[in-house]
Enzyme design. Structure first.
Site, PDB file in Angstrom:
ATOM      1  N   VAL A 615       7.019  -3.558  -5.508  1.00 36.43           N
ATOM      2  CA  VAL A 615       5.740  -3.582  -5.317  1.00 36.43           C
ATOM      3  C   VAL A 615       4.716  -2.651  -6.304  1.00 36.43           C
ATOM      4  CG1 VAL A 615       5.611  -4.671  -2.936  1.00 36.43           C
ATOM      5  CG2 VAL A 615       5.556  -2.226  -3.130  1.00 36.43           C
ATOM      6  N   GLU A 619       6.138   8.535  -8.570  1.00 39.29           N
ATOM      7  CA  GLU A 619       6.558   9.359  -9.539  1.00 39.29           C
ATOM      8  C   GLU A 619       7.927   9.422  -9.843  1.00 39.29           C
ATOM      9  OE1 GLU A 619       5.490  11.948 -11.310  1.00 39.29           O
ATOM     10  OE2 GLU A 619       6.604  13.824 -10.874  1.00 39.29           O
ATOM     11  N   GLY A 621      10.221   6.803  -9.027  1.00 39.67           N
ATOM     12  CA  GLY A 621      10.952   5.516  -9.248  1.00 39.67           C
ATOM     13  C   GLY A 621       9.941   4.308  -8.392  1.00 39.67           C
ATOM     14  N   GLU A 691       1.074  -4.177   4.522  1.00 36.81           N
ATOM     15  CA  GLU A 691       0.971  -5.589   3.745  1.00 36.81           C
ATOM     16  C   GLU A 691      -0.249  -5.524   2.568  1.00 36.81           C
ATOM     17  OE1 GLU A 691       1.010  -5.254   6.832  1.00 36.81           O
ATOM     18  OE2 GLU A 691       2.678  -6.415   7.580  1.00 36.81           O
ATOM     19  N   ASP A 734      -4.328  16.157  -0.636  1.00 43.67           N
ATOM     20  CA  ASP A 734      -4.299  15.140  -1.368  1.00 43.67           C
ATOM     21  C   ASP A 734      -4.935  14.112  -0.800  1.00 43.67           C
ATOM     22  OD1 ASP A 734      -4.572  13.875  -4.116  1.00 43.67           O
ATOM     23  OD2 ASP A 734      -2.307  13.682  -4.280  1.00 43.67           O
TER      24      ASP A 734
HETATM   25  O1  ACK Z   1      -1.678  -0.441  -4.039  1.00 41.79           O
HETATM   26  P1  ACK Z   1      -0.400  -0.531  -3.926  1.00 41.79           P
HETATM   27  O2  ACK Z   1       0.265  -2.038  -3.685  1.00 41.79           O
HETATM   28  O3  ACK Z   1       0.150   0.167  -2.543  1.00 41.79           O
HETATM   29  O4  ACK Z   1       0.713   0.159  -5.035  1.00 41.79           O
HETATM   30  C1  ACK Z   1       1.043   1.237  -4.408  1.00 41.79           C
HETATM   31  C2  ACK Z   1       2.423   1.534  -4.855  1.00 41.79           C
HETATM   32  O5  ACK Z   1       3.285   1.209  -3.692  1.00 41.79           O
HETATM   33  C3  ACK Z   1       2.640   2.585  -5.488  1.00 41.79           C
HETATM   34  O6  ACK Z   1       2.678   3.713  -4.337  1.00 41.79           O
HETATM   35  C4  ACK Z   1       2.735   0.746  -2.774  1.00 41.79           C
HETATM   36  N1  ACK Z   1       3.233   1.060  -1.611  1.00 41.79           N
HETATM   37  C5  ACK Z   1       3.503   2.660  -1.279  1.00 41.79           C
HETATM   38  N2  ACK Z   1       4.076   2.659   0.108  1.00 41.79           N
HETATM   39  C6  ACK Z   1       3.763   1.267   0.659  1.00 41.79           C
HETATM   40  C7  ACK Z   1       4.211   0.672   1.954  1.00 41.79           C
HETATM   41  N3  ACK Z   1       4.695   1.743   2.748  1.00 41.79           N
HETATM   42  N4  ACK Z   1       3.846  -0.379   2.264  1.00 41.79           N
HETATM   43  C8  ACK Z   1       3.390  -1.157   1.162  1.00 41.79           C
HETATM   44  N5  ACK Z   1       2.896  -0.955  -0.219  1.00 41.79           N
HETATM   45  C9  ACK Z   1       3.122   0.314  -0.208  1.00 41.79           C
HETATM   46  C10 ACK Z   1       1.204   0.993  -2.943  1.00 41.79           C
END
Ligand code: ACK
Length: 961
Positions: A615, A619, A621, A691, A734
């Site tokens: 998704v 940083e 991976g 989600e 941050d």
């Molecule tokens: O905006 P996004 O779809 O939501 O793109 C970033 C990407 O991973 C890099 O951080 C998504 N992400 C990070 N943690 C989660 C999580 N717990 N549930 C769903 N998406 C996540 C984040």
């Protein structure tokens, strides 16, 4: 209505920043627009509401079927506009009020066609693109006509970006009864303006979202202090003035110009200060003077500032008195009557030796001494010594100041004549010890340097040092040596000698110390052994104490690190933690960071995790979505952060530090850690799945789709999560919308924890001059300037998140550079309210952006404020409208008050009159806090409407929370 109009004239910048491309009302003759078919729209002469003649078009073919009547304007050159605005004023007949109509519509269509040249009368309707369907807010009836009521509608539509040289507008009627009273086509521009003494030219905004950066040029007679710059917004408003010009020397700021100082005034430095009046005894007859010249007989010393009055030399000192003591004299005088207007008066003393008879004087010879000195005296006294006995002297004392050297040389002095007496001998200075024994000492000395006559004898005075001169012995000696007998052995004595002539005793010599010999000088071997043993024992005891201290302190430290509870820092991130409150433990305090991971995070079997898809990228991976199925538990959706292959040990440690931190938190608005996989590869951090992903992207995707209450609900969640973190003593550093995750219920959770990577990882983070990496736009000034990160700096970032949320993911400070952002914030400017932002929320933002971090609200207060707003949604209806804010949109906090609620008390007062009044009736402010908190907790954390809260209706979107 009058007040509204006046306010609009003064406050609305756009009134002065529009340029008309077409104004049908301005045309005196026929407009000559093309009507197709010719029996459709009809041009008619009429008068407007002020009885000014105007040309209008009307159509009203409601008694016939299938109407398609077009009216096309003449060709309108675009000028430099990219986005144009069409303002239509029209009246429309209510269909129900027309009896027996066959076809009747209450709308008409607005179209446009871009061309590079005028196409004359050539008109093809299919070439036109539709801008919008125009409906009336008010339609009129037969009755209104009878009453002569004109129900005029005004509609404005935007068109752009325009690219060709010009365009046509067309009005399509499909069977309405409509009269076009006026058509105005205009574009917006940032008008020529002068700000901070810099001129900014007329600037046409671009059609895109970005601002146009414009460099200002300094007005005449000024120079750039800091390059002046402003940004022209798409709305034709000037934003963020940065930098400034300063008036040159000799010029002052008057209005928006630098004007020459008037005669009698001067300005010596550039800068925006006023010209100063010429100081006393100075003048200037010219304009633009940089300094004032001195009047006659007045002067200005080189080091005098131009602001100082001109001055003149002092008058002579007065009232000189002499006090003669043998061959020395003390001279005293009083300050001159006129010090010349200065404080730096000094005195010089000239010594002359004179002979009786006709006055014959010559300068004194070198032997005469002045105490403290002869020239540059700042006190009104001097002592003159070593004069000759029985001699006449004249002393001349003159006064000088800083401008004496500039004035014509007319000496101003006071004089005194004296005659000295016989002088006593000077003091004996050299004494020598010849021999000492147990009971006597032999001494010799040299005759005084100036005997001033024949030395009759010497007086030798001596005494035991410890008796302090309470008893002493005096001996007289004709010669320059003496032996003192009958002294005590091994005793210290002090001795002074003075010579005597016919004029009396001279000064005493300084005190000379001597010691008689002791009886014996040896320590017995028995004594020395005792001393040796005492010294060695003392050294041994000291050594033992040091060794014991080291051992005990090491033991204590070791035992502390063995007990996990004791491993917590007594102070979390600089906060004093209260006993009994759970505190955050910095994983760095563990000698072995992997120990921290296993203390706070559950180790998961890789076989329990199924990865579905990638998704995003982090940083360290990829970030994937997947499922976690633990034995005897329901399968749940999870997000899986992976550590890419080939990592270094430091990267692994930093990666897992996020889990060590996240694992310590347990709150509905903090992303929940499910566990970690460290025993097999890839190393993974598994969290709950959100989600809707990151908040910034989510808001951009759903621009303007939420109710204010929904947005406030999200913000309340973030504030609640941050309150939990600050209570734990954790400073996030941050906090930004990109680091907030949103789930399918719109619940927002704070994410992105970590140590070094907090800032390394963030693409927004930039290096500061101090070398650290900081997300400038989100960070409080004190954290940027000297890395003072606290929960109060997190509150600043929260204010920025608040702005991001209310503007649906707009980038804070748009495309401004980081340096400009730092400078603007430092100069007191703040982001403007986002469109349609409730005034209370904007006030909250401004509070979070207080320069003094102690004045910012605590997260607990923010949660409570948001709870109250949710309980009383009508208070969110007052918007911090852009029309009522100053032209300078990045607001200076000190000069701005945009909300109607100054205090929480005011707010609650108004709350009492609003729909929630029943809940607030009879409630004091403090208990209302509790009330709001309680009901908001019921309503928000359980995500259902509270039965006790009458104003929360499903239509407000609360159920989706
Ligand atoms: O905006 P996004 O779809 O939501 O793109 C970033 C990407 O991973 C890099 O951080 C998504 N992400 C990070 N943690 C989660 C999580 N717990 N549930 C769903 N998406 C996540 C984040």
């Amino acid at each position: 209505c009058y007040i509204w109009l006046t306010a609009y004239l003064f406050l609305s910048p756009s009134l002065f920043s529009t340029v008309n491309l077409l104004d049908s009302k301005a045309s005196q003759g026929e407009l000559g627009w093309i009507s197709s078919p010719s029996h459709g729209w009809e041009e008619i002469s009429g008068v407007d509401e002020h009885y000014t003649p105007i040309r209008t078009f009307q159509v009203c073919n409601v008694m016939e079927y299938s109407q398609n009547n077009w009216l096309r304007t003449n060709w309108i050159p675009r000028n430099s506009a990219q986005k144009i605005y069409v303002e239509l004023k029209f009246t429309l007949r209510d269909c129900n009020s027309i009896p027996m109509v066959l076809t009747c519509k209450e709308t008409f269509n607005l179209h446009y066609l871009e061309t590079d040249e005028d196409q004359g009368s050539k008109f093809r309707e299919h070439q036109f693109s539709k801008i919008d369907t125009i409906a009336a807010d008010e339609s009129f009836t037969q009755m209104d006509l009878g009453d002569r009521i004109l129900k005029l509608n005004t509609e404005v539509r935007e068109v752009g970006p325009m690219t060709k040289t010009g365009f046509y507008l067309a009005f399509q009627d499909v069977g309405a009864c409509v009269a076009l009273v006026s058509v105005r086509v205009y574009f917006k521009k940032c008008p020529f303006t002068v700000r901070n003494l810099a001129m900014f030219p007329d600037t046409v905004p671009t059609d895109s979202q970005s601002l146009v950066e414009v460099r200002g040029s300094c007005v005449n007679n000024s120079r750039e202090e800091d390059p002046p710059k402003m940004y022209c917004s798409t709305e034709g408003e000037w934003l963020v003035p940065i930098g400034k010009c300063l008036c040159n020397i000799g010029y002052e700021e008057r209005g928006v110009a630098c004007q020459a100082c008037r005669p009698g005034f001067y300005k010596a430095s550039s800068g925006n200060v006023k010209c100063s009046k010429c100081p006393p005894h100075s003048y200037t007859h010219q304009e633009g003077a940089v300094h004032c010249g001195c009047e006659k007989n007045y002067f200005r010393a080189e080091e005098d500032p131009v602001s100082m009055a001109c001055s003149r030399p002092p008058s002579a000192p007065r009232n000189v008195i002499s006090a003669i003591n043998e061959t020395s004299v003390i001279l005293d005088w009083t300050w001159p009557a006129d010090s010349g207007g200065r404080k730096d008066v000094t005195f010089n003393v000239v010594c002359k030796r004179c002979w009786p008879g006709p006055r014959q004087c010559e300068p004194c010879q070198g032997a005469v001494r002045f105490l403290p000195r002869a020239t540059g005296l700042t006190n009104t006294t001097v002592t003159v010594v070593d004069l000759l006995a029985h001699t006449n002297y004249t002393f001349e004392i003159d006064a000088q100041n800083g401008v004496s050297s500039l004035a014509p040389t007319v000496r101003q002095y006071a004089a005194v004549t004296i005659t000295t007496n016989q002088a006593a001998p000077s003091a004996v200075t050299v004494i020598k010890k010849d021999r000492t024994s147990r009971n006597s000492i032999s001494l010799s000395w040299m005759e005084p340097e100036r005997p001033n006559g024949i030395i009759l004898d010497y007086e030798v005075k001596y005494y035991e040092k410890q008796e302090q001169e309470t008893s002493y012995t005096i001996l007289r000696s004709k010669g320059t040596n003496v032996t003192l007998n009958g002294l005590k052995p091994d005793t210290n004595y002090l001795l002074q000698i003075r010579a005597r002539t016919a004029a009396g005793y001279g000064g005493s010599s300084r005190k000379f110390e001597f010691e008689t010999s002791p009886d014996s000088f040896s320590i017995s071997s028995e004594n020395s052994q005792v001393v040796l043993i005492a010294v060695s024992s003392a050294v041994a005891i000291i050594l033992l104490t040091v060794v014991l201290y080291i051992v005990i302190s090491r033991f204590c430290r070791y035992s502390k690190s063995k007990h996990p509870d004791e491993k917590r820092l007594p102070f979390g991130n600089g906060h004093l933690r209260l006993p009994g409150i759970k505190t955050y433990v910095d994983p760095h305090t563990y000698e072995d960071p992997s120990q921290a991971v296993h203390e706070f995070a559950k180790e998961l079997e890789a076989s329990c995790i199924a990865i579905d898809k990638v998704v995003g990228a982090g940083e360290f991976g990829e970030v994937c979505s997947g499922r976690l199925k633990l034995p005897s538990k329901k399968e749940i959706c999870v997000a899986i952060k992976t550590l890419k292959a080939g990592y270094t040990e430091k990267q692994r440690r930093d990666f897992l530090s996020e889990a060590s931190i996240m694992g310590q938190f347990d709150h509905p608005n903090i992303i929940r850690l499910e566990g970690v996989v460290t025993r097999s590869k890839p190393v993974m951090i598994v969290t709950e799945y959100m989600e809707n992903g990151s908040l910034d992207g989510f808001l951009r995707k759903h621009d303007a789709q939420f109710t204010v209450i929904q947005l406030v609900g999200m913000l309340r969640g973030i504030a609640s999560g941050m309150k939990y973190l600050s209570d734990m003593g954790y400073v996030h550093r941050d906090l930004a919308a990109r680091n907030i995750l949103v789930n399918s219920n719109l619940v927002c959770k704070v994410s992105d924890f970590g140590l070094s990577r907090v800032l390394e990882d963030d693409p927004e983070a930039a290096y500061t001059t101090r070398g650290g990496k900081i997300p400038i736009r989100w960070t409080a000034p004190e954290a940027i300037a000297y890395r003072k990160f606290t929960s109060a700096s997190d509150v600043w970032s929260y204010g920025i998140v608040l702005w991001e949320v209310m503007s649906y993911g707009e980038r804070p400070y748009w495309e401004m550079s980081n340096q400009d952002v730092i400078k603007a914030v430092d100069e007191g400017y703040r982001l403007p309210p986002p469109m349609e932002c409730p005034a209370t929320l904007y006030q909250l933002m401004l509070d979070c952006w207080q320069k003094d971090r102690n004045n910012r609200p605590k997260f607990e207060q923010i949660v409570s404020i948001l709870d109250k707003l949710i309980r009383n949604p009508s208070s969110l209806k007052i918007t911090a409208s852009t029309a009522s804010r100053p032209v300078n949109l990045l607001l200076d906090r000190t000069s701005t008050d945009i909300t109607s609620f100054h205090t929480m008390g005011d707010w609650l007062e108004s709350a009492r009159t609003l729909p929630c009044k029943d809940a607030f009736r009879g409630v004091s402010y403090s208990s209302c806090d509790t009330l709001a908190k309680t009901s908001a907790e019921i309503c928000l954390t359980e995500i259902r409407p509270a039965a006790t809260c009458p104003e929360w209706e499903p239509s407000m979107g609360i159920t989706t929370l």
